[in-house]
Design an enzyme around this catalytic site. Structure first.
Site, PDB file in Angstrom:
ATOM      1  N   CYS A 164      -2.348  -3.136   7.549  1.00 53.99           N
ATOM      2  CA  CYS A 164      -2.217  -4.006   6.371  1.00 53.99           C
ATOM      3  C   CYS A 164      -0.923  -4.804   6.366  1.00 53.99           C
ATOM      4  O   CYS A 164      -0.901  -5.941   5.883  1.00 53.99           O
ATOM      5  CB  CYS A 164      -2.384  -3.178   5.103  1.00 53.99           C
ATOM      6  SG  CYS A 164      -4.085  -2.539   4.965  1.00 53.99           S
ATOM      7  N   ASP A 203       0.780  -1.242   0.000  1.00 57.51           N
ATOM      8  CA  ASP A 203       0.000   0.000   0.000  1.00 57.51           C
ATOM      9  C   ASP A 203       0.814   1.296   0.000  1.00 57.51           C
ATOM     10  O   ASP A 203       0.548   2.210   0.803  1.00 57.51           O
ATOM     11  CB  ASP A 203      -0.950   0.010   1.213  1.00 57.51           C
ATOM     12  CG  ASP A 203      -2.002  -1.090   1.132  1.00 57.51           C
ATOM     13  OD1 ASP A 203      -1.854  -1.991   0.301  1.00 57.51           O
ATOM     14  OD2 ASP A 203      -2.964  -1.053   1.928  1.00 57.51           O
ATOM     15  N   LYS A 259      -6.654  -4.990  -3.520  1.00 52.19           N
ATOM     16  CA  LYS A 259      -7.319  -5.620  -2.366  1.00 52.19           C
ATOM     17  C   LYS A 259      -8.399  -4.717  -1.790  1.00 52.19           C
ATOM     18  O   LYS A 259      -8.447  -3.527  -2.108  1.00 52.19           O
ATOM     19  CB  LYS A 259      -6.283  -5.960  -1.285  1.00 52.19           C
ATOM     20  CG  LYS A 259      -5.614  -4.744  -0.658  1.00 52.19           C
ATOM     21  CD  LYS A 259      -4.573  -5.201   0.348  1.00 52.19           C
ATOM     22  CE  LYS A 259      -3.882  -4.038   1.029  1.00 52.19           C
ATOM     23  NZ  LYS A 259      -4.743  -3.186   1.857  1.00 52.19           N
ATOM     24  N   GLU A 293     -14.511  -5.243   5.149  1.00 50.47           N
ATOM     25  CA  GLU A 293     -13.256  -4.631   5.556  1.00 50.47           C
ATOM     26  C   GLU A 293     -12.167  -5.681   5.378  1.00 50.47           C
ATOM     27  O   GLU A 293     -12.344  -6.833   5.768  1.00 50.47           O
ATOM     28  CB  GLU A 293     -13.352  -4.185   7.023  1.00 50.47           C
ATOM     29  CG  GLU A 293     -12.106  -3.512   7.567  1.00 50.47           C
ATOM     30  CD  GLU A 293     -11.666  -2.303   6.738  1.00 50.47           C
ATOM     31  OE1 GLU A 293     -11.405  -2.460   5.537  1.00 50.47           O
ATOM     32  OE2 GLU A 293     -11.564  -1.217   7.305  1.00 50.47           O
ATOM     33  N   ASP A 329      -4.623  -0.826  -1.814  1.00 49.45           N
ATOM     34  CA  ASP A 329      -5.968  -0.654  -1.286  1.00 49.45           C
ATOM     35  C   ASP A 329      -6.804  -0.109  -2.442  1.00 49.45           C
ATOM     36  O   ASP A 329      -6.400   0.879  -3.083  1.00 49.45           O
ATOM     37  CB  ASP A 329      -5.878   0.395  -0.159  1.00 49.45           C
ATOM     38  CG  ASP A 329      -6.674   0.012   1.065  1.00 49.45           C
ATOM     39  OD1 ASP A 329      -7.147  -1.131   1.160  1.00 49.45           O
ATOM     40  OD2 ASP A 329      -6.811   0.881   1.947  1.00 49.45           O
ATOM     41  N   HIS A 365     -10.592   7.034   1.487  1.00 47.22           N
ATOM     42  CA  HIS A 365      -9.219   6.936   0.993  1.00 47.22           C
ATOM     43  C   HIS A 365      -9.135   5.851  -0.074  1.00 47.22           C
ATOM     44  O   HIS A 365      -9.942   4.913  -0.097  1.00 47.22           O
ATOM     45  CB  HIS A 365      -8.248   6.622   2.139  1.00 47.22           C
ATOM     46  CG  HIS A 365      -8.476   5.261   2.733  1.00 47.22           C
ATOM     47  ND1 HIS A 365      -9.477   5.003   3.659  1.00 47.22           N
ATOM     48  CD2 HIS A 365      -7.890   4.066   2.495  1.00 47.22           C
ATOM     49  CE1 HIS A 365      -9.460   3.726   3.986  1.00 47.22           C
ATOM     50  NE2 HIS A 365      -8.516   3.122   3.291  1.00 47.22           N
ATOM     51  N   ALA A 378       0.183   0.028   6.465  1.00 49.98           N
ATOM     52  CA  ALA A 378       0.784   0.540   7.681  1.00 49.98           C
ATOM     53  C   ALA A 378       1.121  -0.648   8.579  1.00 49.98           C
ATOM     54  O   ALA A 378       0.435  -1.653   8.560  1.00 49.98           O
ATOM     55  CB  ALA A 378      -0.181   1.480   8.410  1.00 49.98           C
ATOM     56  N   SER A 423     -15.452   0.695   5.217  1.00 51.62           N
ATOM     57  CA  SER A 423     -14.458   1.185   6.182  1.00 51.62           C
ATOM     58  C   SER A 423     -14.451   2.708   6.279  1.00 51.62           C
ATOM     59  O   SER A 423     -13.744   3.269   7.114  1.00 51.62           O
ATOM     60  CB  SER A 423     -13.056   0.700   5.794  1.00 51.62           C
ATOM     61  OG  SER A 423     -12.561   1.425   4.684  1.00 51.62           O
ATOM     62  N   HIS A 471     -10.587   0.661  -3.039  1.00 46.72           N
ATOM     63  CA  HIS A 471     -11.947   0.666  -2.493  1.00 46.72           C
ATOM     64  C   HIS A 471     -12.974   1.236  -3.464  1.00 46.72           C
ATOM     65  O   HIS A 471     -12.676   2.194  -4.196  1.00 46.72           O
ATOM     66  CB  HIS A 471     -11.999   1.531  -1.229  1.00 46.72           C
ATOM     67  CG  HIS A 471     -11.160   1.024  -0.101  1.00 46.72           C
ATOM     68  ND1 HIS A 471     -11.138  -0.289   0.303  1.00 46.72           N
ATOM     69  CD2 HIS A 471     -10.311   1.682   0.741  1.00 46.72           C
ATOM     70  CE1 HIS A 471     -10.335  -0.420   1.343  1.00 46.72           C
ATOM     71  NE2 HIS A 471      -9.795   0.748   1.616  1.00 46.72           N
TER      72      HIS A 471
HETATM   73 ZN    ZN Z   1      -8.417   1.074   3.145  1.00 45.20          ZN
END
Ligand code: ZN
Length: 195
Positions: A141, A17, A102, A109, A59, A78, A137, A67, A61
């Site tokens: 993740c 990420d 992902k 989530e 990430d 985000h 982070a 989330s 989304h």
């Molecule tokens: Zn996320």
């Protein structure tokens, strides 16, 4: 004396990420995250030099992901798929990397790069046995990806100089590091990698 780690044909690099929204100025900026970019690029170059596989997770989304605060989740909006915040900075060049998208399902989530992705299948096809894991982070993740990697039987080298934590609780990054090491991840830093 610092122990040396020799890269092997069954090694791969997994960077979690590195996306603009997690970097300085992003929607979910992680303190100090820019500092790890040169080190992570160093690992990328090293793995490229050895012809070893490199995977980057993103990430990814939908705009109404569960989330997000707007949906009752814990995070500001985000890494909406394809948005500028979902992309890596232009300086983070990784031409040979495979991208793993992902957390794409609106109602789920998901923090791990293995969760409902093709990552494990890719790694098995390449006979990867050991994963060098860094990125963002530490306490979300990275932690969950390392947990899954260990559950799936991969050896893990945790890139201590290539991770940063969100630290919603002040010690959560340190706790996550301890948990990953307890699960068998080997803490590694740049100086330990041989030529
Ligand atoms: Zn996320």
């Amino acid at each position: 004396m610092i122990p040396t780690i020799t890269l092997m044909p069954s090694d791969a690099l997994l960077i979690i990420d590195i996306q603009n929204d997690f970097l300085t100025g992003g929607a979910l900026s992680i303190s100090g995250s820019h500092e790890i970019l040169p080190t992570l690029l160093g690992y990328v170059r090293r793995f490229q030099t050895h012809g070893l596989p490199i995977f980057l997770s993103r990430d990814w989304h939908p705009p109404d992901h569960c989330s997000f605060l707007s949906q009752g989740g814990p995070w500001p909006t985000h890494c909406v798929a394809g948005s500028p915040g979902s992309l890596p900075p232009s300086s983070f060049t990784t031409p040979t990397a495979v991208i793993i998208y992902k957390a794409k399902d609106r109602d789920e989530e998901a923090y791990s790069a293995f969760h409902h992705t093709e990552l494990d299948r890719h790694l098995q096809a390449l006979n990867v046995r050991r994963l060098f894991i860094g990125g963002l982070a530490t306490d979300y993740c990275v932690l969950n990806s390392v947990k899954d990697a260990r559950t799936l039987g991969y050896d893990v080298c945790l890139l201590m100089d290539g991770i940063k934590a969100v630290n919603l609780q002040p010690e959560s990054g340190l706790r996550a590091e301890a948990e990953m090491i307890h699960l068998g991840a080997l803490p590694v830093q740049w100086e330990m990698l041989g030529t």
